[in-house]
Design an enzyme around this catalytic site. Structure first.
Site, short mmCIF file in Angstrom:
data_model
loop_
_atom_site.label_atom_id
_atom_site.label_comp_id
_atom_site.label_asym_id
_atom_site.label_seq_id
_atom_site.Cartn_x
_atom_site.Cartn_y
_atom_site.Cartn_z
N TRP A 128 0.87 -1.19 0.00
CA TRP A 128 0.00 0.00 0.00
C TRP A 128 0.90 1.23 0.00
O TRP A 128 1.85 1.29 0.78
CB TRP A 128 -0.93 0.05 1.21
CG TRP A 128 -1.61 1.39 1.27
CD1 TRP A 128 -2.60 1.83 0.45
CD2 TRP A 128 -1.27 2.48 2.13
NE1 TRP A 128 -2.90 3.14 0.74
CE2 TRP A 128 -2.11 3.56 1.77
CE3 TRP A 128 -0.35 2.67 3.16
CZ2 TRP A 128 -2.05 4.79 2.40
CZ3 TRP A 128 -0.28 3.90 3.80
CH2 TRP A 128 -1.14 4.95 3.42
N GLU A 149 -3.01 -2.91 -2.57
CA GLU A 149 -4.17 -2.31 -1.90
C GLU A 149 -4.44 -0.90 -2.41
O GLU A 149 -3.63 0.01 -2.23
CB GLU A 149 -3.90 -2.27 -0.38
CG GLU A 149 -5.01 -1.62 0.41
CD GLU A 149 -4.69 -1.52 1.91
OE1 GLU A 149 -3.55 -1.83 2.32
OE2 GLU A 149 -5.61 -1.13 2.67
N LYS A 207 -6.95 2.68 -2.80
CA LYS A 207 -7.86 3.46 -1.97
C LYS A 207 -8.31 4.70 -2.71
O LYS A 207 -7.78 5.05 -3.76
CB LYS A 207 -7.27 3.75 -0.60
CG LYS A 207 -6.30 4.88 -0.47
CD LYS A 207 -5.66 4.91 0.92
CE LYS A 207 -6.45 5.72 1.93
NZ LYS A 207 -5.70 5.90 3.19
N ASP A 234 -9.86 -2.96 1.32
CA ASP A 234 -9.94 -2.40 2.68
C ASP A 234 -11.32 -1.75 2.83
O ASP A 234 -11.73 -0.93 1.99
CB ASP A 234 -8.81 -1.37 2.85
CG ASP A 234 -8.78 -0.76 4.25
OD1 ASP A 234 -9.84 -0.30 4.73
OD2 ASP A 234 -7.70 -0.73 4.88
N HIS A 236 -11.86 2.08 2.23
CA HIS A 236 -11.20 2.73 1.09
C HIS A 236 -12.08 3.03 -0.10
O HIS A 236 -11.59 3.19 -1.21
CB HIS A 236 -10.02 1.86 0.64
CG HIS A 236 -8.86 1.91 1.59
ND1 HIS A 236 -7.61 1.43 1.29
CD2 HIS A 236 -8.76 2.42 2.84
CE1 HIS A 236 -6.80 1.61 2.31
NE2 HIS A 236 -7.49 2.21 3.27
N HIS A 289 -8.76 -6.13 4.17
CA HIS A 289 -8.40 -5.34 5.35
C HIS A 289 -9.73 -4.96 5.99
O HIS A 289 -10.40 -4.03 5.54
CB HIS A 289 -7.61 -4.09 4.97
CG HIS A 289 -6.14 -4.31 4.98
ND1 HIS A 289 -5.22 -3.31 4.84
CD2 HIS A 289 -5.42 -5.46 5.16
CE1 HIS A 289 -4.00 -3.82 4.91
NE2 HIS A 289 -4.09 -5.12 5.10
N ASP A 323 -12.09 7.39 6.39
CA ASP A 323 -11.35 6.12 6.54
C ASP A 323 -10.67 6.14 7.91
O ASP A 323 -9.45 6.15 8.01
CB ASP A 323 -10.34 6.03 5.39
CG ASP A 323 -9.49 4.79 5.46
OD1 ASP A 323 -9.96 3.78 6.03
OD2 ASP A 323 -8.36 4.81 4.95
N ASP A 336 -10.52 4.06 10.46
CA ASP A 336 -9.93 2.85 11.04
C ASP A 336 -10.35 2.62 12.49
O ASP A 336 -9.53 2.30 13.35
CB ASP A 336 -8.39 2.88 10.91
CG ASP A 336 -7.96 2.81 9.46
OD1 ASP A 336 -8.11 1.74 8.85
OD2 ASP A 336 -7.50 3.83 8.91
N ASP A 379 -7.52 -4.22 9.83
CA ASP A 379 -6.77 -2.97 9.69
C ASP A 379 -7.52 -1.85 10.41
O ASP A 379 -8.25 -1.09 9.80
CB ASP A 379 -6.57 -2.63 8.20
CG ASP A 379 -5.63 -1.44 8.03
OD1 ASP A 379 -5.02 -1.02 9.03
OD2 ASP A 379 -5.52 -0.93 6.90
C1 RNT Z 1 -3.96 2.83 4.66
C2 RNT Z 1 -4.08 1.39 4.37
C3 RNT Z 1 -2.98 0.53 4.93
C4 RNT Z 1 -2.55 0.89 6.33
C5 RNT Z 1 -1.58 -0.10 6.94
C6 RNT Z 1 -0.95 0.45 8.19
O1 RNT Z 1 -5.11 3.53 4.34
O2 RNT Z 1 -5.30 0.91 4.83
O3 RNT Z 1 -3.34 -0.81 4.84
O4 RNT Z 1 -3.65 1.04 7.16
O5 RNT Z 1 -0.66 -0.50 6.03
ZN ZN Z 2 -5.60 -1.20 4.77
#
Ligand code: RNT
Ligand code: ZN
Length: 475
Positions: A241, A282, A284, A315, A318, A342, A350, A352, A382
């Protein structure tokens, strides 16, 4: 003299019964001895009571399970089989929840358009602390899982090793630890929190020196992933990523994407046995400070993955706010052998947040199970919440992920498909609603007992105790 509070842990601090020998004529010592006798007798008594309470709890849990089993059987669902299937599904815990994506390079702030907000005390400051915290969380989560590492968690013995020069030996302690626990490891190159990523361009950088540095980092990380997979006899998923993008509207979206494609081709040029390492990419939509353009978008990576037989990583945070990753799983798996998830929870952005048993999460579990994809979907977590106890964050998120899978495994899938195929959408909706109030928690509690982890909220007591005895001592 007062007895200590009636807790087992307090009683366990009592010194051994016979470390003072009573002699005739030594009243003080005899009195000491008799108090010790009372202490020890109390301890034994409390242990007996605790054991009986546990046995009573276990028999209630078993009784509830048997009744739930009957109810599910009436719908054509075999709960024993569901549990057997559940223990075979590993979830990869993200190491970065334990220290707010800090790592051990000590290079400063987290960059790349991601943020861990909050200031809860007790974050891990060293790899040993992080391992101890992960172990605590794993002791509260049913099943055998994996740990997902980032390159910034290398242990270089105090020596500065830049990211393009990282080697498997810098992860040998992680590998030994995982081996001793019979766990798999996953890996990620770290394309953020570094001076050469300060302008948010890494693999798509126009500056050739910078781009080369990051390509070399990617190459180094695939080799580290392969070394992990080899040592653990369990393929490592290495996920790329990058944050690359612009805050404001670009004049040229094309060039950075062409550069990224070239960089990925260079990183993946070396063939690596998929039994050792599996590559994922990955995408986004945007990051903080990268609102207008992200080079590695979903379409870019889906195209790249299909053309180059890589995995995409989906993810949950994303995409556009109403887009869910559950919906995408059966679409992309027509064209890809395997994918990485993720699992995260975006709140308004986003963000998390810690994963909870939301409709979105339940849909992810359902899609994995309904599609028969448990072997083709690698489940990674994640989230990184710094505002609550971090061991609790792992525990809540992973237990919720497993609950979503269990709920899906407890569906009468054949019946639902038959109804759908017959066009009986009324019955399909009715049955799906009815399933929501089935005695799922009785099955979950039984699973926790069988897997030797705390039932219900008891895991939180263990976390609070760990916070008191370990985390609160960290500055
Ligand atoms: C960032 C991505 C990525 C990170 C990690 C820490 O938006 O989701 O995966 O969260 O690599
Ligand atoms: Zn991620």
């Amino acid at each position: 003299m007062q007895l200590p509070s009636q807790s087992l842990s307090a009683c366990r601090r009592v010194p051994p019964l016979l470390d003072t020998k009573p002699t005739p004529g030594n009243n003080g010592r005899l009195e000491h001895f008799s108090w010790r006798f009372v202490y020890v007798a109390t301890e034994i008594w409390l242990l007996v009571i605790e054991r009986e309470r546990q046995m009573a709890d276990a028999s209630v849990i078993e009784r509830n399970y048997l009744s739930a089993k009957d109810q599910y059987a009436k719908l054509g669902v075999n709960t024993d089989q569901a549990l057997e299937a559940l223990v075979k599904i590993p979830v990869s815990l993200q190491c970065w929840q334990g220290d707010d994506v800090g790592g051990f390079e000590n290079t400063g702030a987290l960059t790349g358009g991601i943020q861990a907000t909050g200031n809860y005390p007790g974050k891990a400051r060293t790899a040993d602390e992080l391992r101890a915290d992960v172990e605590k969380a794993l002791s509260l989560i049913p099943g055998t899982h994996r740990l997902n590492l980032h390159a910034i968690y290398a242990e270089t013995g105090g020596k500065k090793v830049d990211r393009d020069a990282l080697l498997p030996e810098h992860f040998s302690r992680w590998i030994d630890w995982a081996k001793s626990r019979k766990m798999g490891l996953d890996f990620n190159p770290t394309y953020f929190s570094h001076p050469l990523a300060a302008d948010n361009f890494t693999l798509s950088a126009r500056d050739e020196k910078k781009r080369k540095f990051w390509v070399d980092h990617g190459i180094a990380c695939r080799r580290i992933g392969a070394a992990m997979g080899k040592a653990l006899k369990n393929p490592c998923v290495t996920n790329v990523w990058i944050p690359d993008g612009y805050k404001d509207i670009p004049a040229d979206r094309k060039t950075p994407r062409e550069i990224l494609k070239k960089s990925l081709d260079e990183i993946f040029a070396e063939p690596i046995d998929p039994k050792l390492n599996l590559d994922a990419v990955e995408g986004k939509l945007y990051g903080i400070g990268l609102e207008s353009y992200v080079v590695g978008s979903h379409e870019f990576y889906l195209g790249y993955a299909v053309a180059n037989k890589k995995m995409v990583c989906l993810d949950a945070g994303h995409y556009h706010p109403t887009e869910g990753i559950a919906e995408k799983i059966s679409a992309v798996l027509n064209f890809l052998d395997e994918i990485l998830l993720h699992v995260s929870r975006g709140v308004r952005w986003d963000s998390d947040h810690v994963v909870i048993l939301s409709d979105d999460l339940r849909a992810i579990g359902e899609e994995i199970v309904r599609g028969g994809y448990t072997k083709r979907v690698h489940i990674g977590l994640d989230f990184f919440d710094a505002s609550i106890n971090r061991v609790a964050a792992w525990t809540i998120g992973t237990r919720s992920m497993l609950k979503s899978l269990m709920l899906a495994l407890l569906e009468p899938s054949r019946k639902l498909r038959e109804l759908e195929a017959a066009g009986d959408f009324t019955a399909r909706l009715a049955l799906l609603e009815e399933l929501k109030t089935m005695p799922f928690s009785a099955v979950w509690d039984y699973h926790c007992v069988k897997q030797n982890v705390p039932v219900g909220m008891a895991w939180l007591d263990a976390v609070k105790e760990y916070e008191k005895s370990v985390l609160s001592k960290r500055s």
